[in-house]
Design an enzyme around this catalytic site. Structure first.
Site, PDB file in Angstrom:
ATOM      1  N   HIS A   1      -3.508  -5.698   1.135  1.00 54.46           N
ATOM      2  CA  HIS A   1      -2.831  -5.936   2.413  1.00 54.46           C
ATOM      3  C   HIS A   1      -2.845  -7.426   2.768  1.00 54.46           C
ATOM      4  CE1 HIS A   1      -2.321  -1.782   4.019  1.00 54.46           C
ATOM      5  NE2 HIS A   1      -3.326  -1.513   3.202  1.00 54.46           N
TER       6      HIS A   1
ATOM      7  N   CYS B   1       0.840  -1.201   0.000  1.00 54.15           N
ATOM      8  CA  CYS B   1       0.000   0.000   0.000  1.00 54.15           C
ATOM      9  C   CYS B   1       0.879   1.256   0.000  1.00 54.15           C
ATOM     10  CB  CYS B   1      -0.979  -0.040   1.171  1.00 54.15           C
ATOM     11  SG  CYS B   1      -2.371   1.113   1.014  1.00 54.15           S
TER      12      CYS B   1
ATOM     13  N   GLU C   1      -1.110  -8.846   5.010  1.00 53.91           N
ATOM     14  CA  GLU C   1      -0.977  -8.987   6.466  1.00 53.91           C
ATOM     15  C   GLU C   1      -2.320  -8.870   7.183  1.00 53.91           C
ATOM     16  OE1 GLU C   1      -0.908  -4.529   6.031  1.00 53.91           O
ATOM     17  OE2 GLU C   1      -0.449  -6.309   4.834  1.00 53.91           O
TER      18      GLU C   1
END
Length: 225
Positions: A198, A89, A200
């Site tokens: 994302h 990002c 994660e």
């Protein structure tokens, strides 16, 4: 088997650094070091991550100030030595601003911040970042950005396509208007990767949506093996 060593750069305004550390250290058990943006020592690290957030408040434009941080010179050297670099990002935005990846990330086509879970297709399975995915797999990953529309000129786009540097595409269509539905690209070596989704945030076994876990397993298994 040696553990893969991660470094996570923390800029003023970063807000996903601890999320990444939870995955690398907590889920995968890898040595992980948080690196303040003023530091320049990246020695001993295998993978350096530029996390999501709003570095320096994203003043001027996303990533425009972060590219001048002291750590960025060391990051470029790390990549040139064959180290791995990941920008997620805001980290992807910083990599383009720093010239480590081509193109730019600009305002979403609808001029609104988009926070959603979207389809992401894996275009390259032969990279250390994606080896745990079947090629062509469609994942569901979170996005959260206001400046996530990938743009580049026609020649750059052709080079990305011809050289296989498009690693992820939005599927079926980019919600932000990215050219060619691009969600993530790599450099010609495949070691420097930037993506807007994302992974994660889709890696907690106790929460719904775990399509990000193979992403992290890929790089660890590839480098440790």
């Amino acid at each position: 088997m040696a553990k893969v060593r991660f470094g996570i750069v923390v800029f003023p305004g970063s807000n996903c650094d601890r999320d990444v550390a939870w995955v690398t250290r907590g889920l995968l058990g890898c040595p992980t070091r948080l690196i303040w943006h003023r530091e320049t020592d990246l020695s001993g690290l295998d993978v350096v991550v530029l996390p999501g957030g709003f570095s320096y408040g994203d003043y001027l434009r996303a990533g425009a100030l972060a590219r001048f941080a002291p750590v960025m010179g060391s990051l470029a050297e790390h990549g040139a030595r064959g180290g791995y670099v990941l920008g997620i990002c805001n980290g992807f935005q910083i990599l383009t601003e720093a010239g480590l990846l081509p193109g730019a990330l600009v305002r979403n086509a609808n001029l609104h911040f988009i926070c959603d879970r979207v389809g992401i297709r894996v275009e390259r399975q032969d990279l250390p970042w994606t080896s745990a995915y079947p090629c062509g797999a469609t994942l569901t990953l979170p996005i959260a950005h206001g400046e996530g529309r990938y743009v580049c000129d026609a020649d750059t786009l052709k080079q990305l396509q011809d050289r296989g540097q498009i690693v992820f595409r939005y599927a079926p269509v980019a919600p932000n208007g990215s050219v060619d539905n691009i969600a993530g690209i790599c450099d010609p070596s495949g070691r420097i990767l930037g993506l807007m989704p994302h992974p994660e945030r889709a890696a907690d076994p106790d929460l719904p949506g775990q399509d990000g876990i193979p992403f992290w397993q890929s790089i660890v298994q590839s480098l440790a093996g």
